[in-house]
Design an enzyme around this catalytic site. Structure first.
Site, PDB file in Angstrom:
ATOM      1  N   GLU A 179     -26.273 -45.483 -10.154  1.00 25.54           N
ATOM      2  CA  GLU A 179     -27.093 -46.239 -11.101  1.00 25.54           C
ATOM      3  C   GLU A 179     -27.447 -45.375 -12.300  1.00 25.54           C
ATOM      4  O   GLU A 179     -27.437 -44.149 -12.233  1.00 25.54           O
ATOM      5  CB  GLU A 179     -28.371 -46.743 -10.431  1.00 25.54           C
ATOM      6  CG  GLU A 179     -29.058 -45.761  -9.503  1.00 25.54           C
ATOM      7  CD  GLU A 179     -29.643 -44.548 -10.179  1.00 25.54           C
ATOM      8  OE1 GLU A 179     -30.123 -44.695 -11.332  1.00 25.54           O
ATOM      9  OE2 GLU A 179     -29.636 -43.452  -9.594  1.00 25.54           O
TER      10      GLU A 179
ATOM     11  N   GLU B 256     -26.460 -41.315 -11.161  1.00 24.33           N
ATOM     12  CA  GLU B 256     -25.141 -41.769 -11.609  1.00 24.33           C
ATOM     13  C   GLU B 256     -24.117 -41.864 -10.479  1.00 24.33           C
ATOM     14  O   GLU B 256     -22.923 -41.988 -10.729  1.00 24.33           O
ATOM     15  CB  GLU B 256     -24.566 -40.851 -12.700  1.00 24.33           C
ATOM     16  CG  GLU B 256     -25.446 -40.688 -13.910  1.00 24.33           C
ATOM     17  CD  GLU B 256     -24.848 -39.713 -14.905  1.00 24.33           C
ATOM     18  OE1 GLU B 256     -23.606 -39.690 -15.041  1.00 24.33           O
ATOM     19  OE2 GLU B 256     -25.609 -38.958 -15.540  1.00 24.33           O
TER      20      GLU B 256
END
Length: 592
Positions: free
Chosen positions: A412, A567
């Site tokens: 994310e 990420e």
């Protein structure tokens, strides 16, 4: 296989599932002993052979105990004076209890014979040594009274052995526990479970004494066995907290939990390797799960990187400007962001999802953007109910498409999303909002206090005072989970929740990254409980709520590298590790 104890393999045991059974004559004898056990009240005073008493005590000591803690202590009382003092204590409590009952019931109680304490030549006071802290004993941190239950198992073992030896046993609990503890001199922290009368019986009751005397009757087995859950109107509702049900719930696929037979087959295959069982430790569990899901030959997979911005940053919950979200997502689309680079190194494909990045759609990303307004959690819901439903459904469809290609790692991007995740965790798990908040990426003390204030406000708005909630948080149902997602989640959390459901429904494996992806998985398990057996925790996040969330998911992380990147970097590294372990297992020699 080691040559200690049972030398059979799992496959051999599976081919002969009754191989551990005792002979039928033993089974029949056990059934007779269980059926003939009685609570004996009248005893002969003849002395007992010490060897017989020792066999009875040894049976108690062979009982199961939580965490193999063996908390029982047996105080053997044969002195007639001590037995007489115990009988007086029991008579005192019998009279007091009878006086508190209705007249007829009280008279019935007074008819019960307690002379066995005096008559039986041996009394055994079963004590439970509870001085060890519950957290120090495996299994007591959750069921703190499991040590007492263990002692009850010891009593049952003794009772059955006494019956088989021809002895009678009676369990008397008409004592104040402190009185009985003082009688035997037990120290503080040791509890008594009553007095066991042990001796040759002067009665051979054909049925339990209280049943014969009309005090009670044995219920039929059907009245005490419930199939699948508590029956009828007495069942506890999923939750009684004031959460709003989500409108327009998405049409999501059902998720079947991982079949136990598939896990057994995977473990059988691992047992055949030329290496000790479980040689890769925690990694072996993840590999077993992948093999059971049919991914034993997987050589690749996918990183799903979902991104969104959050109005909550206006409350000072991040030291980064919101524009950073877009910068990182554009780098991810170009293949240059850290998480995407980690995915490439692990042999994973990448799908970048724009779940509401500020400034308009991101070129090259899969668009799944909310159509309606997005709120700041404090004064307004993060998503409308319709947008929440659409994003979850879109994520589920994406996950279902990706599952056959191999493990799906989650990542994310979103400035402020650790605050969002902490709020969701606090509401779903019922934990203190302040304890759910961590530093996030680069936060200082002022930022931390701002995050705590936001999470407390969001929790109060959506779930009220945690201390006033009447039902355990694990009772959160599907509609309420969607309501929490809409109220305190965000675009990327909604998409990832759907991805988890979609992958699991298609029989795939999901590898989680940090707190945000774990919270999405937590919501997914509340919406579709079967999801839980399709999850692997990739790494241990440094966020405060991460530990409770993983505990609620029942997961141990594969990596503990203090990663702060987000990420999906940790999930990608962990997925690469799982793929490597699958290759190792496929190349290792087998014993058969």
């Amino acid at each position: 296989m080691p040559t200690v104890g049972d030398v059979t393999s799992a496959l051999e045991r599976a081919s002969d599932p009754h191989g551990w059974a005792l002979p039928q004559t033993d089974v029949d004898a056990l059934a007779r002993v269980v059926g003939a056990r009685r609570d004996v009240r009248r005893f002969r005073s003849d002395p007992l052979d010490p060897a017989v008493v020792r066999r009875v005590l040894a049976a108690g000591h062979a009982a199961p105990s939580v965490g193999h803690s063996q908390p029982w202590r047996f105080v053997v009382v044969s002195d007639a004076g001590a037995r007489a003092r115990a009988a007086v204590l029991a008579d005192e409590q019998r009279l007091a209890q009878a006086a508190a009952m209705a007249e007829a019931d009280g008279r019935h109680l007074l008819d019960l014979d307690l002379e066995g304490i005096r008559e039986a030549p041996v009394g055994v006071v079963v004590c439970c040594d509870r001085r060890a802290a519950p957290a120090a004993v495996l299994g007591r941190a959750t069921f703190t009274d499991a040590d007492l239950w263990s002692c009850a198992c010891a009593i049952e073992n003794m009772w059955l052995t006494a019956r088989a030896e021809g002895l009678g046993m009676g369990w008397v609990t008409l004592f104040r526990p402190d009185d009985l503890r003082a009688l035997v001199g037990a120290p503080p922290g040791v509890e008594t479970l009553g007095w066991l009368c042990l001796g040759w019986p002067d009665e051979r009751p054909p049925a339990p004494g209280l049943e014969r005397r009309g005090w009670s009757r044995r219920l039929p087995l059907e009245a005490v066995v419930f199939d699948g859950g508590w029956p009828g109107d007495d069942a506890t509702p999923p939750s009684a907290r004031p959460l709003r049900a989500a409108a327009g719930a998405p049409p999501l696929p059902d998720v079947a939990p991982l079949e136990g037979a598939a896990m057994v087959t995977a473990r059988d295959g691992a047992d055949a390797l030329l290496t000790p069982p479980g040689s890769l430790g925690l990694l072996d569990r993840a590999v077993d799960r992948a093999v059971a899901l049919g991914l034993g030959g997987a050589v690749g997979g996918t990183l799903v990187l979902a991104a969104a911005d959050h109005p909550v940053v206006a409350h000072g919950v991040s030291t980064f400007p919101p524009a950073v979200t877009r910068t990182v997502v554009e780098a991810a689309v170009a293949g240059e962001a850290l998480g995407v680079a980690a995915a490439a190194a692990a042999g994973l494909a990448v799908v970048v999802v724009d779940a509401g990045v500020g400034g308009g759609p991101v070129a090259g990303a899969v668009p799944m953007r909310p159509a309606g307004p997005v709120g700041d959690l404090v004064g307004a819901d993060a998503l409308t109910a319709d947008d929440c439903a659409a994003l979850v459904a879109g994520g589920a469809a994406l996950g279902a498409r990706l599952a056959p290609a191999g493990p799906v790692a989650l990542g994310e991007v979103g400035v402020g999303n650790t605050t969002v995740a902490a709020a969701v965790a606090a509401i779903v798990l019922g934990i203190d909002p302040g304890a759910a908040v961590g530093l996030g990426a680069g936060a200082d003390r002022a930022t931390l206090e701002a995050k705590r204030a936001v999470v407390a406000a969001a929790t109060a708005r959506l779930a009220g005072d945690p201390a006033a909630r009447p039902v355990e948080p694990t009772g959160l149902g599907p509609d309420e989970a969607l309501a929490v997602l809409a109220g305190a989640g965000g675009g990327e959390v909604a998409v990832l929740t759907g991805v988890v459901i979609g992958v699991a429904a298609a029989g795939g494996l999901v590898v989680l990254d940090g707190l945000v992806t774990s919270v999405a998985a937590l919501l997914a398990t509340r919406i579709r409980p079967g999801v839980a057996s399709h999850l692997v925790a990739g790494q241990r996040s440094r966020e405060s709520a991460a530990g409770p969330v993983l505990a609620a998911l029942g997961l141990e992380p594969l990596l503990d590298l203090r990663i702060r990147a987000g990420e999906g970097a940790g999930a990608s590294l962990a997925t690469g590790l799982v793929l490597s372990a699958l290759a190792v297992r496929s190349r290792t020699a087998r014993t058969r």
